[in-house]
Design a protein around this motif. Structure first.
Motif, short mmCIF file in Angstrom:
data_model
loop_
_atom_site.label_atom_id
_atom_site.label_comp_id
_atom_site.label_asym_id
_atom_site.label_seq_id
_atom_site.Cartn_x
_atom_site.Cartn_y
_atom_site.Cartn_z
N ARG A 110 0.82 -1.22 0.00
CA ARG A 110 0.00 0.00 0.00
C ARG A 110 0.85 1.27 0.00
N HIS A 111 2.13 1.14 0.28
CA HIS A 111 3.03 2.31 0.28
C HIS A 111 3.52 2.65 -1.13
N GLU A 112 3.23 1.82 -2.10
CA GLU A 112 3.66 2.04 -3.48
C GLU A 112 2.59 2.85 -4.22
N ASP A 113 2.96 4.05 -4.68
CA ASP A 113 2.02 4.91 -5.40
C ASP A 113 1.44 4.22 -6.64
N GLU A 114 2.27 3.45 -7.35
CA GLU A 114 1.83 2.79 -8.58
C GLU A 114 0.78 1.71 -8.33
N LEU A 115 0.70 1.23 -7.09
CA LEU A 115 -0.24 0.16 -6.75
C LEU A 115 -1.48 0.67 -6.03
N ARG A 116 -1.52 1.95 -5.75
CA ARG A 116 -2.64 2.53 -5.02
C ARG A 116 -3.95 2.28 -5.77
N GLY A 117 -4.93 1.75 -5.05
CA GLY A 117 -6.23 1.46 -5.63
C GLY A 117 -6.29 0.16 -6.42
N ARG A 118 -5.20 -0.58 -6.46
CA ARG A 118 -5.15 -1.83 -7.23
C ARG A 118 -5.14 -3.08 -6.35
N ALA A 166 -4.57 -5.65 -9.39
CA ALA A 166 -4.90 -5.32 -10.78
C ALA A 166 -3.63 -4.81 -11.45
N MET A 167 -3.19 -5.53 -12.46
CA MET A 167 -1.92 -5.21 -13.12
C MET A 167 -2.19 -4.48 -14.43
N GLY A 168 -2.36 -3.18 -14.35
CA GLY A 168 -2.57 -2.38 -15.55
C GLY A 168 -1.29 -1.71 -15.98
N SER A 169 -1.45 -0.69 -16.77
CA SER A 169 -0.29 0.07 -17.23
C SER A 169 0.15 1.03 -16.13
N GLY A 170 1.19 1.77 -16.39
CA GLY A 170 1.64 2.78 -15.43
C GLY A 170 2.70 2.30 -14.47
N GLY A 171 3.39 1.22 -14.78
CA GLY A 171 4.49 0.78 -13.95
C GLY A 171 4.12 -0.09 -12.78
N ALA A 172 2.89 -0.60 -12.74
CA ALA A 172 2.46 -1.43 -11.62
C ALA A 172 3.30 -2.70 -11.50
N GLY A 173 3.64 -3.32 -12.61
CA GLY A 173 4.43 -4.56 -12.58
C GLY A 173 5.82 -4.35 -12.02
#
Length: 84
Positions: A31-39, A63-70
């Motif tokens: 939850r501390h990762e901005d790229e994963l917020r809400g996913r 949820a693995m979308g675009s935007g560097g989540a992976g």
């Protein structure tokens, strides 16, 4: 012409078999990762299939979308595992 179609993001599901508190710990960490917020979601999942015994277990769904989540997940998961 609008070719927009409803798209679903690919989901990654993580379970932890040995430590019931580990999944909550991982969720709190990610939850501390901005790229994963809400996913991130913690969901119940059936414990066994077929004739296996077992109760309900939790599954961390991402949820693995675009935007560097992976990349964010890989980096953060690696650090979390190292610190454990």
């Amino acid at each position: 012409m609008d070719t927009t179609a409803e798209q679903t993001e690919p989901l990654l599901r993580i379970t932890v078999a040995d430590d019931p508190n580990a999944l909550q710990s991982l969720l709190d960490w990610l939850r501390h990762e901005d790229e994963l917020r809400g996913r991130l979601r913690l969901e119940p999942s059936s414990g066994g299939t077929g004739g296996e015994m077992g109760g309900l277990h939790e599954v961390l769904t991402i949820a693995m979308g675009s935007g560097g989540a992976g990349a964010a997940l890989a980096r953060s998961l690696s650090t979390w595992l190292t610190r454990r």
